[in-house]
Design a protein around this motif. Structure first.
Motif, PDB file in Angstrom:
ATOM      1  N   ASP A 149      -6.889  43.681  30.221  1.00 11.55           N
ATOM      2  CA  ASP A 149      -6.480  44.247  28.940  1.00 11.55           C
ATOM      3  C   ASP A 149      -5.020  43.980  28.629  1.00 11.55           C
ATOM      4  O   ASP A 149      -4.647  43.785  27.482  1.00 11.55           O
ATOM      5  N   GLU A 150      -4.159  43.960  29.653  1.00 10.58           N
ATOM      6  CA  GLU A 150      -2.738  43.726  29.406  1.00 10.58           C
ATOM      7  C   GLU A 150      -2.525  42.340  28.807  1.00 10.58           C
ATOM      8  O   GLU A 150      -1.729  42.158  27.900  1.00 10.58           O
ATOM      9  N   GLU A 151      -3.238  41.345  29.346  1.00  9.09           N
ATOM     10  CA  GLU A 151      -3.130  39.986  28.827  1.00  9.09           C
ATOM     11  C   GLU A 151      -3.614  39.940  27.382  1.00  9.09           C
ATOM     12  O   GLU A 151      -3.012  39.287  26.540  1.00  9.09           O
ATOM     13  N   GLY A 152      -4.701  40.645  27.106  1.00  2.00           N
ATOM     14  CA  GLY A 152      -5.231  40.687  25.747  1.00  2.00           C
ATOM     15  C   GLY A 152      -4.253  41.309  24.781  1.00  2.00           C
ATOM     16  O   GLY A 152      -4.057  40.813  23.667  1.00  2.00           O
ATOM     17  N   ALA A 153      -3.615  42.392  25.202  1.00  3.15           N
ATOM     18  CA  ALA A 153      -2.638  43.043  24.337  1.00  3.15           C
ATOM     19  C   ALA A 153      -1.451  42.130  24.051  1.00  3.15           C
ATOM     20  O   ALA A 153      -0.969  42.057  22.913  1.00  3.15           O
TER      21      ALA A 153
END
Length: 159
Positions: free
Chosen positions: A141-145
């Motif tokens: 999720d961090e990469e997506g954000a």
């Protein structure tokens, strides 16, 4: 859990975690022929590699000029690959052009412009909107954000 970030908008350049569920009807046209191109960000860390992968996945024509302008032109044409809709899926998207922020921003701008082009009935055959979606897949999720923020920044700079 079903993601609904496709619904209600034809202008989507979307980031999604690999484990998320995507409603197929929201991504692809209900009927007709569609093209799905799968690319891998780990094979596209440099501009030349990215251009090659797009050329290979979308069967770009012999006159493709092997530069960003040529990719932009081809993504807004696709007459050699007629379809009722297009879906470009980039796996491992955080690695996409990871060595050059400038090239990465250029590619995101090109993809966003292609999405907007196909979403407009102006200049389209029969004045029909043709779905053209880009899905950037991430592991965490961090990469997506981070990718969503980067795309928002690029789109904001365009206007």
């Amino acid at each position: 859990m079903m993601n609904n970030w496709w619904s209600g908008s034809t202008n989507q350049l979307a980031v999604c975690s690999r484990g998320a569920l995507v409603e197929l009807a929201a991504v692809l046209p209900a009927t007709g022929r569609f093209v799905v191109a799968r690319l891998d960000g780990t094979r596209m860390t440099e501009a030349d590699h990215a251009l090659y992968e797009f050329s290979d996945a979308l069967l770009l024509p012999g006159y493709f000029g092997w530069n960003w302008d040529a990719l932009s032109d081809c993504l807004r044409d696709l007459n050699w690959l007629p379809a009722g809709g297009y879906l470009i899926v980039v796996e491992n998207a955080p690695q996409l052009l990871s060595g050059s922020a400038e090239d990465r921003h250029t590619l995101f701008r090109i993809l966003y412009q292609a999405v907007r082009h196909w979403a407009s009935p102006l200049g389209q055959p029969d004045g029909k909107v043709i779905p053209f979606k880009v899905l950037l897949l991430c592991d965490r999720d961090e990469e997506g954000a981070l990718l969503r923020q980067e795309i928002a920044y690029v789109i904001d700079k365009m206007w």
